[in-house]
Design a protein around this motif. Structure first.
Motif, PDB file in Angstrom:
ATOM      1  N   ALA A   1      26.123 -13.944 -21.768  1.00 35.65           N
ATOM      2  CA  ALA A   1      25.135 -15.038 -21.748  1.00 35.65           C
ATOM      3  C   ALA A   1      24.266 -15.017 -23.004  1.00 35.65           C
ATOM      4  O   ALA A   1      23.964 -16.060 -23.601  1.00 35.65           O
ATOM      5  N   MET A   2      23.884 -13.825 -23.450  1.00 36.26           N
ATOM      6  CA  MET A   2      23.085 -13.703 -24.679  1.00 36.26           C
ATOM      7  C   MET A   2      23.859 -14.292 -25.865  1.00 36.26           C
ATOM      8  O   MET A   2      23.320 -15.033 -26.676  1.00 36.26           O
ATOM      9  N   GLY A   3      25.145 -13.977 -25.902  1.00 40.08           N
ATOM     10  CA  GLY A   3      25.976 -14.516 -26.991  1.00 40.08           C
ATOM     11  C   GLY A   3      26.133 -16.023 -26.891  1.00 40.08           C
ATOM     12  O   GLY A   3      26.079 -16.724 -27.893  1.00 40.08           O
ATOM     13  N   ARG A   4      26.290 -16.530 -25.663  1.00 49.35           N
ATOM     14  CA  ARG A   4      26.580 -17.961 -25.479  1.00 49.35           C
ATOM     15  C   ARG A   4      25.344 -18.851 -25.563  1.00 49.35           C
ATOM     16  O   ARG A   4      25.446 -20.076 -25.682  1.00 49.35           O
ATOM     17  N   MET A   5      24.153 -18.237 -25.609  1.00 49.72           N
ATOM     18  CA  MET A   5      22.916 -19.004 -25.642  1.00 49.72           C
ATOM     19  C   MET A   5      22.908 -20.096 -26.722  1.00 49.72           C
ATOM     20  O   MET A   5      22.607 -21.253 -26.438  1.00 49.72           O
ATOM     21  N   PRO A   6      23.240 -19.779 -27.986  1.00 53.60           N
ATOM     22  CA  PRO A   6      23.207 -20.845 -29.000  1.00 53.60           C
ATOM     23  C   PRO A   6      24.184 -21.976 -28.720  1.00 53.60           C
ATOM     24  O   PRO A   6      23.905 -23.146 -28.977  1.00 53.60           O
TER      25      PRO A   6
ATOM     26  N   ILE B   1      36.482 -18.685 -37.131  1.00 54.92           N
ATOM     27  CA  ILE B   1      35.775 -17.589 -36.457  1.00 54.92           C
ATOM     28  C   ILE B   1      35.982 -16.280 -37.213  1.00 54.92           C
ATOM     29  O   ILE B   1      35.086 -15.443 -37.268  1.00 54.92           O
ATOM     30  N   GLU B   2      37.162 -16.120 -37.824  1.00 59.90           N
ATOM     31  CA  GLU B   2      37.438 -14.878 -38.566  1.00 59.90           C
ATOM     32  C   GLU B   2      36.451 -14.699 -39.716  1.00 59.90           C
ATOM     33  O   GLU B   2      35.958 -13.595 -39.965  1.00 59.90           O
ATOM     34  N   GLN B   3      36.111 -15.779 -40.422  1.00 55.09           N
ATOM     35  CA  GLN B   3      35.164 -15.679 -41.543  1.00 55.09           C
ATOM     36  C   GLN B   3      33.747 -15.427 -41.039  1.00 55.09           C
ATOM     37  O   GLN B   3      33.024 -14.578 -41.563  1.00 55.09           O
TER      38      GLN B   3
ATOM     39  N   SER C   1      25.623 -13.135 -39.622  1.00 53.12           N
ATOM     40  CA  SER C   1      24.892 -12.499 -38.526  1.00 53.12           C
ATOM     41  C   SER C   1      24.909 -13.457 -37.333  1.00 53.12           C
ATOM     42  O   SER C   1      25.152 -14.666 -37.496  1.00 53.12           O
ATOM     43  N   PHE C   2      24.604 -12.931 -36.155  1.00 56.17           N
ATOM     44  CA  PHE C   2      24.561 -13.775 -34.961  1.00 56.17           C
ATOM     45  C   PHE C   2      23.489 -14.854 -35.111  1.00 56.17           C
ATOM     46  O   PHE C   2      23.693 -16.006 -34.742  1.00 56.17           O
TER      47      PHE C   2
ATOM     48  N   LEU D   1      28.380 -10.790 -30.172  1.00 55.65           N
ATOM     49  CA  LEU D   1      27.559 -11.982 -29.906  1.00 55.65           C
ATOM     50  C   LEU D   1      28.090 -13.175 -30.699  1.00 55.65           C
ATOM     51  O   LEU D   1      28.175 -14.299 -30.190  1.00 55.65           O
ATOM     52  N   VAL D   2      28.506 -12.944 -31.958  1.00 53.42           N
ATOM     53  CA  VAL D   2      29.076 -14.033 -32.756  1.00 53.42           C
ATOM     54  C   VAL D   2      30.315 -14.608 -32.060  1.00 53.42           C
ATOM     55  O   VAL D   2      30.491 -15.814 -31.941  1.00 53.42           O
ATOM     56  N   LEU D   3      31.146 -13.722 -31.551  1.00 60.69           N
ATOM     57  CA  LEU D   3      32.416 -14.162 -30.956  1.00 60.69           C
ATOM     58  C   LEU D   3      32.224 -14.890 -29.634  1.00 60.69           C
ATOM     59  O   LEU D   3      33.101 -15.617 -29.181  1.00 60.69           O
ATOM     60  N   HIS D   4      31.055 -14.691 -29.016  1.00 58.80           N
ATOM     61  CA  HIS D   4      30.786 -15.335 -27.724  1.00 58.80           C
ATOM     62  C   HIS D   4      29.896 -16.580 -27.858  1.00 58.80           C
ATOM     63  O   HIS D   4      29.567 -17.208 -26.863  1.00 58.80           O
TER      64      HIS D   4
END
Ligand code: SDX
Length: 430
Positions: A385-390, A73-75, A81-82, A223-226
């Motif tokens: 929720a927007m972040g977790r969508m993918p 996740i750090e990289q 991008s998200f 968003l990436v982190l979620h």
């Protein structure tokens, strides 16, 4: 190490296979347990139960490791991008330039809501919770998008995935605009994913909103982190609904509802409410921590603790640094950030938290960033929720690609009344 577990019941030995994952996690496969022994297992809260095999996200809670499709996740937080992370989660690989451009165009082409849907917002009371609107609108979207999406039709799936990824922004922003009585702002084809959302949120008829690069970067990072997190409450809900072969939109809408609660996605909002209550009450952080330890009124230290992480949530570390740099770039100070830091320091030195391995989780600092961006508090969970969508979409896809996938149907241990005969009402006594 053995690949068989032996279970003794009433003097009889049963052998159960042990399965091993690609990171050498081991689990006892109990799929034949009831047929062989007549018994089931019981695991309140599923803390010891694996619901599936999955190749999407790996977490090592003791080591504080989180990887999406093998990438740390750090990289990804630093380099991707998200939208690129969404493609990685959904299709399993970091996209090539062609793949990224194709999906980007699909997001642009599918950003606007069907014209008839704009009236749906008028049907909600102005104080409707944005998560209620989001789940309702995602379900409604199915009626406009693809009817009867066939899970194995890759083109239809990609279109539905792009539509959900893209429109979740438009729905969120439109619900905000309706809530504050401003005209809905439509997406622009020339804007990137995060910038377009912020444009739809904050542009007004007399002034176009253009986010600074630092604000866009901070939201992209959040968003990436979620984006995914193994079989958490809401993702398990998506898989539960998907297992009955409900469509992608219905499954994701169910995930939105599961995320809503304060113990899950609602925690980012509950953290800021907690900080504001501490500030307003004038009590010290030490006094608040004592209330938590004494379990006064069931109060918890929101944003702390995790079912899987028994160490720092790697996302919390990244978000804490990002909150610092965003506030610096905006030349603002937020007393809530200082209070959060102080609360963390007090808790991490307190035996109650240390002994229970309670550390800050993804929600402890995320609200600070959202506040700095100007996102209203009641939309914090919508941002989650927007972040977790993918992640939800990826899990829906993976479940449908699992050979022989069956409907999720857990069992129970019945503890109610044993058999009894019906009695006429006049004979009933309490
Ligand atoms: C998310 O699953 C995921 O991956 C979720 C998530 C994701 O990305 O999808 O990471 C996102 O939901 C993060 C968590 C957000 N929620 C919160 O911050 C709410 C506060 N946290 C707690 O409610 C709790 O820690 C949970 C819900 C996160 C985890 O609950 P568990 O695993 O069921 O832990 P528990 O309730 O059994 O707690 C064990 C002990 C108990 O004490 P004892 O009864 O053993 O004495 O720790 C205590 C709890 O009382 N405890 C807390 C606490 N969390 C646990 N005490 C005070 N404050 C807390 N926050």
């Amino acid at each position: 190490m053995s690949d068989v577990a032996k279970l003794e019941i009433d003097g009889k030995i049963f052998e159960l296979p042990i399965v091993t994952g690609s990171e050498n996690e081991r689990g006892i496969d109990i799929s034949a347990l009831r047929a062989a022994t007549g018994l089931i297992t019981l695991d309140d809260g599923y803390g010891n139960t694996g619901s599936c095999r999955s190749a999407i996200t790996y977490i090592d809670g003791d080591a504080g490791i989180l990887r999406y499709r093998g990438y740390p996740i750090e990289q990804l937080a630093q380099k991707s991008s998200f939208v690129e992370v969404a493609q990685l989660l959904i299709w399993g690989e970091l996209p090539t330039t062609t793949e990224r451009n194709q999906f980007g165009q699909m997001l642009t082409d599918n950003a606007a809501l069907p014209w008839d849907m704009r009236r749906h917002f008028d049907g909600f009371p102005t104080d409707a919770h944005p998560m209620a609107i989001l789940s309702a609108m995602i379900n409604a979207l199915e009626s406009y998008d693809l009817k009867n999406l066939h899970p194995t039709n890759q083109e239809e799936f990609a279109l539905a995935a792009a539509s959900l990824m893209s429109k979740v922004r438009t729905i969120a922003a439109a619900s905000y605009k309706s809530h504050i009585g401003q005209p809905i702002v439509w997406p622009r084809p020339d804007m990137k994913y995060v910038e377009n959302f912020l444009h739809m949120m904050f542009t007004v008829p007399y002034n176009d909103y253009v986010p600074t690069p630092e604000v866009s970067h901070a939201l992209n990072l959040l968003l990436v982190l979620h984006a995914d997190h193994e079989q958490n409450c809401s993702t398990s809900t998506v898989r539960m609904v998907a297992s009955g072969q409900a469509n992608l939109y219905a499954s994701v809408a169910a995930g939105v509802c599961a995320l809503w609660g304060p113990l899950h996605g609602g925690a980012n909002m509950a953290v800021v409410e907690m900080l504001e209550q501490i500030k307003a009450s004038g009590i010290t952080t030490k006094q608040f921590v004592d209330k938590v330890k004494n379990r006064e009124d069931g109060v918890k230290l929101m944003g702390f603790g995790h079912r899987v992480y028994r160490n720092f949530d790697p996302r919390a570390k990244i978000i804490k640094e990002a909150a610092d740099s965003l506030l610096d770039s905006l030349h603002i100070t937020d007393p809530m950030l200082d209070l959060a830091r102080e609360l963390e320091a007090v808790a991490l030195e307190d035996e109650y938290f240390v002994s229970r391995k309670l550390y800050p989780n993804v929600d402890f600092y995320s609200g600070i960033i959202l506040r700095a961006i100007g996102i209203p508090m009641d939309m914090f969970t919508v941002m989650f929720a927007m972040g977790r969508m993918p992640g939800w979409i990826a899990n829906w896809k993976e479940l449908h690609e699992t050979p022989g996938q069956r409907i999720y149907r857990p069992r129970q241990i019945y503890t109610g009344a044993t058999e009894r005969a019906w009695v006429p009402r006049k004979e009933r006594r309490r």
